[in-house]
Write a protein that holds these residues in place. Structure first.
Motif, mmCIF file in Angstrom:
data_model
loop_
_atom_site.group_PDB
_atom_site.id
_atom_site.type_symbol
_atom_site.label_atom_id
_atom_site.label_comp_id
_atom_site.label_asym_id
_atom_site.label_seq_id
_atom_site.Cartn_x
_atom_site.Cartn_y
_atom_site.Cartn_z
ATOM 1 N N ARG A 255 -3.321 -0.345 10.436
ATOM 2 C CA ARG A 255 -4.014 -1.540 10.915
ATOM 3 C C ARG A 255 -5.146 -1.916 9.949
ATOM 4 N NH1 ARG A 255 -2.610 -2.965 16.047
ATOM 5 N NH2 ARG A 255 -4.540 -4.127 16.330
ATOM 6 N N GLY A 256 -5.826 -0.899 9.470
ATOM 7 C CA GLY A 256 -6.900 -1.157 8.507
ATOM 8 C C GLY A 256 -6.363 -1.817 7.243
ATOM 9 N N ILE A 257 -5.228 -1.341 6.791
ATOM 10 C CA ILE A 257 -4.625 -1.914 5.583
ATOM 11 C C ILE A 257 -4.101 -3.322 5.858
ATOM 12 C CG2 ILE A 257 -2.721 -1.676 3.931
ATOM 13 C CD1 ILE A 257 -5.071 0.244 3.492
ATOM 14 N N ARG B 202 -6.315 -14.810 0.188
ATOM 15 C CA ARG B 202 -7.186 -15.245 -0.917
ATOM 16 C C ARG B 202 -6.361 -15.558 -2.156
ATOM 17 N NH1 ARG B 202 -10.479 -10.253 -0.127
ATOM 18 N NH2 ARG B 202 -11.835 -10.732 1.627
ATOM 19 N N LYS C 146 0.872 -1.183 0.000
ATOM 20 C CA LYS C 146 0.000 0.000 0.000
ATOM 21 C C LYS C 146 0.894 1.213 0.000
ATOM 22 C CE LYS C 146 -3.678 2.604 0.499
ATOM 23 N NZ LYS C 146 -3.254 3.673 -0.418
ATOM 24 N N ALA D 176 -7.145 -5.542 5.637
ATOM 25 C CA ALA D 176 -7.685 -5.722 4.282
ATOM 26 C C ALA D 176 -6.690 -6.460 3.383
ATOM 27 C CB ALA D 176 -8.027 -4.360 3.681
ATOM 28 N N TYR D 177 -5.443 -6.065 3.472
ATOM 29 C CA TYR D 177 -4.445 -6.656 2.575
ATOM 30 C C TYR D 177 -4.106 -8.093 2.966
ATOM 31 C CZ TYR D 177 -3.285 -2.669 -0.424
ATOM 32 O OH TYR D 177 -3.322 -1.683 -1.378
ATOM 33 N N ARG E 64 -6.633 -10.148 1.347
ATOM 34 C CA ARG E 64 -6.402 -10.246 -0.097
ATOM 35 C C ARG E 64 -5.237 -11.187 -0.398
ATOM 36 N NH1 ARG E 64 -7.415 -3.947 -2.116
ATOM 37 N NH2 ARG E 64 -9.468 -3.845 -1.146
#
Lengths: 281, 790, 199
Positions: free
Chosen positions: A263-265, A275, A183, A268-269, A272
């Motif tokens: 922390r949010g990234i 996955r 990011k 989310a990452y 991802r």
């Protein structure tokens, strides 16, 4: 401005390690971090030892049996342009491609990136998940340090005075999917707000995730293998690993991002990433 | 009599006059210059935002080999400034922002100067800075300039408030604001903010100055305005104008940041102290951010009264401009933007108080749009929010309120048929983006579940040049032996393409090939003619008018000579394709080359002499608006425009991708089609930089945290929108050259507003500050609020 | 202890010509080119490798000359913007920059051209993505990059003389109001550029 210093270009490792014994000497490869630090007055070495003339540091080899060796003089663009590496271990290629600009990657080296030991070093997460070994040389010969022990803190490594890194070894080419995510604030060149690499190794049935820019060193998540072995639902796994990641990281507020955003990234990452590396195709 | 004909050059995509020099590296910028005997200057900068200077010890620095001069603020009893003469050359007694130069060294090499600067010891008594303009206007706030009442300033235009941090409060009053709110069915209040940012010219500020014997000065500078620079320099040092020569070579970007006066006085005092050796002072990129001026931050508070039918009945706005430590140039931004401070809308009852406020931050100055990008962020976000409060489509709401022929602006100006049509710009972008109203909450929810949501938004804009009423331009056109011409002007072309437009105008009027028009790139106050400043989207407008006049003056002279040779009154002569002939006998002609250096008869008799055309242009009928009501005529011309944005948001990370941006401007007429599109794309991308990423960050002590390209990001080739479109409305401007208007600043104005409005459409969240970084958007989403402040 | 030197004699080929000089160790290649050899075309925009204005080609590779020491360039072959046009003839890329309006203030232009030319030397037919990758280390504040990308793309496609920004659709011309008649003809001009596609 860059202040006065002495300079020597050496052609053997012995000359280099000898020269590095003196005063506040530093090895110079690409110089894309070092010269900036010198210009900014952050670093004022009195001797630069230019190692670009040392042939053996240009080592760049890979094969299924012996893994990958990347010498201290191998530039990021050399790594990126290697088609075989891209095939065998794309996470190295992708990490290298995320760094700086094309021009800088013509000078910057993978070894330099880890020696700079920024918590946000973009090569580090991939090297952590691949169990990379750092080979350092000093007047007393070589020693091998696992990457996780090599970087010890912000801009700190376990290198001793007079030592330099000669190459990085990836002992085994991973059998499984890898992924690198970064990011950044813009799509153009930027330091990582958060970076991470992951590997779902089919052979050893292990799952590895390493997260950068969220602590004083890159953070290798622990306890993922059991989760991975017992995987039923990829989405569940992603969620569980993301929660483990949140428990492991300790990001700070700085000019690039708040801890909260990091922390949010991370959350989310990580999802991802999981996955991606656990997807069947 | 001129008959109407197709233009040969106007409107065409003529390539830049300076292209070859620039693509071959032959164009020499001030950065590249070295003068014989030149010394290098470096400065010592304050680490504190606000402090008293107790002592400056230069003794160790003086001993550094190669040092030729050291100056400190104490020995420089000067003030400098354009509108508010409040700036020190080096800080004296107080430092007022972190990064302010306190002492300076000139030495044989940059390295010696740099080492000497490190050895200058400054003792400070650190004071508590005032950083928020809303705090700084309070009666008990610490004063950034306790001596404000003693400062000189442009009288009749500004009014400093003594013993405050307010160098100017611009009021605008129209109608009856109380009555207006009484007529309203709905009253909406909103507060908006945007931070300081920077121009980021690729060439940082750089000047070379040499103090010459006889109280003379020679200056080379990367500057937008050689004449204004010279004038301010003259005022500052009481040196007569004719003794000061300012030369401006190629300039690597300006965007307002190089208007006015900057490093020249400091380079000069160093040169003087070094016995007259020229001194080059070149900003590092960090100094460019930290020491040189920025765009001001702005808080804006809107109170809007609106009737059920969608008509705005009253608008009350307070603007608080973060002028930073000096109001030198920046004091005019809050004033000029106030005159446009209701947006391109007809507002019957309006009250605006625009406070220009000193704080302990790097000071503000002109930046592409001169306050309009900042005010229109609030205005255009506000329009969308107000529209929703009365359940009206935001485009429909704008349609009901836009300025149309017959409307009266908030400063009392009547909009005419030929003023320009913001409504056409609106319709153009509405069509291009395919606006069909906000998406429904249901559609939004459905999209949200995919992690990617799209939204569309629209914003309008207007801007007139902000400049003193007496602003003028001039030009000389001189013919060469082969019938080519040189245009001498002190407009500077720092990338915007003005010189090419001037050349087109000259070629068109003179009817000569464009290749035969040369504009020497250096402006030089000793040789090129007066121009106030190249700012405010006025350069091409006024400069071109001056060139047209000069070209016509040439034609008159050519005809005067030819009329004797052709034995015909000059008014019956036609100048065409480098020839002069009697209108009905084109075969009986003289060539320009026969007359432009005087005509010689076969027997040797000669008449005429070199043709040198003179042209000038001054804005007509402008007035200084009333200090207490803002009523008057400050606008040379209004350029209207609109943007529409479609974007996609990653709801997990807050990252925005601009899918499309459609822009429309009423440019009056097109002078150069290729360049107008280039100008628009460049401006739009710069506007997106403001909208998405750029901001100065300060800590609680006022330390500037991101003064490098590592942490102050501008957009790269990877960051541009997926698709752009440009639509030009052509409502000719009567007094504009070939009917055209300036459109240099406008492409970046209102880009943030359009992005903010599209973001609402995507997420259903109102954001009140930009930049809309992925982090900011993420925090907004996570907050679960419909209105996200912080 | 061994004594190490602080100044060096170096030999550098620049645009095909050999230059010998003695330089202090702290001198950058950028400073050497500008201050010693007077190749003024190469620009300094940040001196920390972030902006690309100082890009030159060193032994075939694009580098930011602010982060190369002059002494490191000893024995190398450098190409700067001054070496691009030969005998007054502009390169196709230089011509394309002019024709596509890829130049505004011009300060980033030399570095931009060196980056783009280096790409074309490596890969004569780059995709739009290749072009963007190659020039994204060169900051430009004026153009918004689109015209630059198109200029490079046109050379890659072997087609110059095409400005994709203008004239997609134009309706009528401007009214002549130079003499000052009010209410001239109103007309409109449109143009688009898709940044995703090719020319």
């Amino acid at each position: 401005m860059i202040r006065e210093f002495a300079y020597v270009k050496v052609s053997t490792l012995k000359e280099a390690t000898d020269a590095l014994q003196s005063g506040n000497a530093k090895p110079l490869a690409g110089g894309t971090d070092l010269l900036v630090d010198m210009r900014n007055g952050v670093s004022r070495p009195d001797l630069l030892v230019d190692i670009k003339g040392i042939e053996e540091l240009k080592t760049f080899s890979m094969n299924k049996g012996n893994g990958i060796e990347i010498g201290a003089n191998v530039t990021l663009n050399t790594i990126i342009e290697d088609k075989k590496l891209r095939e065998l271990c794309p996470v190295i290629t992708d990490s290298a491609m995320s760094i700086a600009t094309y021009q800088l990657r013509n000078r910057a080296t993978l070894v330099g990136n880890i020696c700079n030991a920024s918590p946000a070093a973009d090569m580090a997460p991939a090297l952590y998940i691949l169990n990379a070994l750092v080979v350092a040389a000093g007047v007393n010969g070589e020693r091998t340090i696992p990457i996780g022990e090599f970087i010890t803190g912000v801009k700190k490594t376990t290198l001793e005075k007079g030592e330099m890194v000669v190459r990085v070894k990836i002992p085994r080419i991973p059998a499984g999917k890898t992924c690198f995510l970064k990011k950044q604030r813009i799509r153009g060149h930027d330091l990582a707000t958060v970076n991470m690499a992951g590997l779902a190794d089919r052979e050893s049935n292990t799952l590895k995730v390493c997260i950068g820019a969220c602590g004083i060193t890159p953070i290798l998540l622990e306890g993922l293998d059991d989760l991975y072995r017992n995987i039923r639902d990829r989405e569940n796994l992603a969620e569980e690993v993301a929660m483990i990641a949140l428990g492991a990281v300790s990001p700070i507020d700085d000019v690039r991002a708040s801890a909260e955003y990091r922390r949010g990234i991370v959350y989310a990452y990580t999802k991802r990433l999981i996955r991606e590396i656990t997807s069947p195709n | 009599m001129e008959t109407k004909k197709e233009y040969k050059y106007i409107g065409k995509s003529i390539t830049r006059k300076d292209s070859i020099e620039k693509v071959t590296g032959a164009a020499v910028f001030t950065h590249d210059l070295a003068v014989q005997g030149m010394l290098y200057g470096k400065t010592v900068k304050s680490p504190h935002a606000y402090a008293r200077i107790k002592n400056v010890d230069i003794s160790e620095a003086e001993r550094v080999p190669g040092v030729r001069a050291i100056v400190t603020g104490k020995e420089l009893p000067y003030k400098v400034g354009l509108y508010m003469i409040d700036k020190d050359i080096l800080a004296r007694d107080f430092v007022r922002y972190q990064g302010e130069p306190v002492a300076a060294v000139a030495a044989d090499t940059e390295l010696s100067a740099d080492i000497a600067c490190d050895k200058i010891k400054v003792d400070y008594e650190v004071l508590k800075p005032v950083l928020d303009p809303r705090e700084a206007v309070k009666p008990d706030a610490p004063l950034v300039h306790p001596d404000l009442e003693n400062y000189d300033y442009m009288k009749g235009v500004f009014l400093p408030l003594p013993k405050t941090n307010i160098p100017h409060l611009q009021k605008v009053r129209k109608g009856n604001i109380e009555e207006g709110f009484k007529e309203a069915n709905v009253i909406v209040e909103n507060t908006f903010y945007n931070p300081p940012v920077q121009h980021v010219c690729m060439e940082t500020h750089v000047s070379i100055a040499q103090a010459l014997p006889g109280n003379k000065v020679l200056i080379w500078s990367s500057a937008q305005s050689p004449y204004t620079l010279r004038n301010l320099f003259s005022v500052c040092f009481s040196i007569p104008h004719e003794n000061i020569r300012v030369r401006v070579p190629y300039v690597g970007g300006g965007f307002g940041g190089k208007a006015g006066i900057h490093l020249e006085p400091l380079a000069y005092v160093l040169s003087k102290k070094a016995g007259g050796r020229p001194v080059k002072l070149c900003m590092t990129r960090e100094e460019e951010f930290n020491t040189m001026p920025s765009r001001q931050g702005l808080y804006s508070e809107f109170k809007t009264g609106v009737a059920k039918n969608g008509k705005i009945t009253a608008l009350e706005v307070n603007y608080y401009w973060d002028a930073g430590a000096y109001a030198d140039y920046g004091v005019n931004i809050g004033r000029a933007a106030a005159f446009a401070g209701a947006g391109p809308y007809e507002v019957p009852n309006c009250k605006i108080d625009s406070y220009i406020v000193y704080t302990n931050k790097v000071f503000g100055t002109a930046y592409r749009g001169f306050g309009h990008l900042e005010v229109l962020w609030g205005i255009e976000r506000n329009m969308d929010i107000v529209a929703r409060k009365i359940e009206m489509d935001p485009v429909e709401f704008r349609r009901k309120n836009v300025l149309m022929p017959g409307s009266i602006t908030i400063t009392g100006e009547k909009i005419e048929e030929h003023t320009g049509r913001v409504d056409k710009c609106l319709e153009a972008v509405v069509k291009e983006i395919g606006w069909k109203g906000y998406k429904s909450e249901e559609e939004r929810k459905k999209e949200l579940s995919t992690g990617k949501v799209r939204g569309k938004g629209i914003a309008l804009l207007h801007k007139a040049p902000a400049m003193p009423t007496f602003t003028s331009s001039s030009a000389i056109i001189k013919f060469n032996e082969n019938g080519s011409v040189d245009i001498l002007t002190s407009i500077t072309d720092y990338g915007q393409g003005t010189y090419t437009a001037l050349a087109q105008a000259a070629a068109e009027i003179l009817s000569i090939p464009i290749e035969k028009v040369n504009i020497p790139w250096d402006s030089d106050t000793s040789f090129t003619t007066y121009d106030w400043q190249t700012v405010a989207s006025r350069g091409t407008f006024m400069g071109c008018n001056a060139v047209i006049a000069a070209a016509k003056d040439c034609l008159k002279q050519i005809k005067d000579i030819a009329s004797q040779v052709l034995r015909c009154p000059p008014e019956e002569l036609v100048c065409e394709n480098e020839k002069i002939y009697v209108s009905h006998r084109p075969d009986n002609f003289l060539k320009y080359t026969d007359v432009v250096n005087g005509y010689t008869y076969p027997n040797g008799n000669s008449i005429g002499g070199p043709v040198i055309g003179r042209g000038k242009y001054i804005a007509q009928g402008l007035t200084n608006p009333d200090l207490h009501t803002g009523q008057g005529l400050p606008a040379l011309d209004w350029t209207y425009g609109a943007h529409a944005v479609e974007l996609e948001v990653d709801t997990e990370t807050g990252e925005i991708e601009i899918l499309k941006i459609a822009s429309a401007f009423d440019v009056g007429n097109i002078l150069n089609e290729g360049q107008i599109h280039s100008q628009i794309i460049g401006g739009v991308v710069q506007g997106l930089g403001s909208a998405l990423i750029e901001e100065f960050k300060f800590d609680e002590k006022g330390k500037f945290l991101n003064p490098t390209f590592v942490d102050y990001k501008i957009l790269t080739a990877k960051d541009i929108p997926k698709e752009t479109s440009r639509h030009l409305v052509l409502t000719p401007q009567i007094d504009g050259p070939f009917g055209s208007r300036g459109v240099a600043e406008h492409p970046m104005i209102s880009v943030p507003g359009a992005v903010g409005n599209a973001l609402y459409d995507a997420l259903g969240i109102d954001f009140f500050r930009f930049p809309l970084t992925s982090e900011w958007v993420y925090c907004g989403i996570k907050s679960g609020k419909k209105e996200y402040y912080d | 202890m061994h004594e190490y030197k602080k100044s060096f004699s170096i030999t550098v080929r620049v645009n095909g010509n050999e230059y010998k000089d003695r330089v202090p160790s702290h001198m950058t290649l950028l400073q050497f080119l500008k201050e010693r050899l007077h190749f003024l075309g190469t620009k300094e925009g940040c001196s920390i490798g972030e902006c690309g204005a100082c890009t030159v080609i060193m032994d075939g590779k694009a580098v930011t000359s602010c982060l190369v020491l002059a002494v490191e360039a000893d024995g190398s072959s450098i190409r700067t913007i001054e070496g691009e046009a030969k005998n007054g003839e502009l390169t196709p890329l230089q011509k394309a920059f002019i024709e596509h309006g890829a130049v505004q203030c011009g300060f980033c232009t030399p570095g931009m051209i060196m980056s783009a030319q280096n790409l074309l030397d490596r890969n004569p037919h780059p995709s739009r993505e290749d072009i963007v990758e190659a020039i994204s280390g060169n900051l430009c504040r004026c153009t918004g990059y689109e015209q630059i990308i198109q200029a490079v793309q046109s050379v890659a496609n072997g087609a110059t003389k095409q400005n994709n920004l203008v004239g997609v659709k134009s309706v009528g011309g401007g009214g002549d109001t130079e003499g000052g008649q009010p209410g001239g003809k109103v007309s409109e001009h449109n143009s688009k550029s898709k940044t995703g596609g090719t020319l």
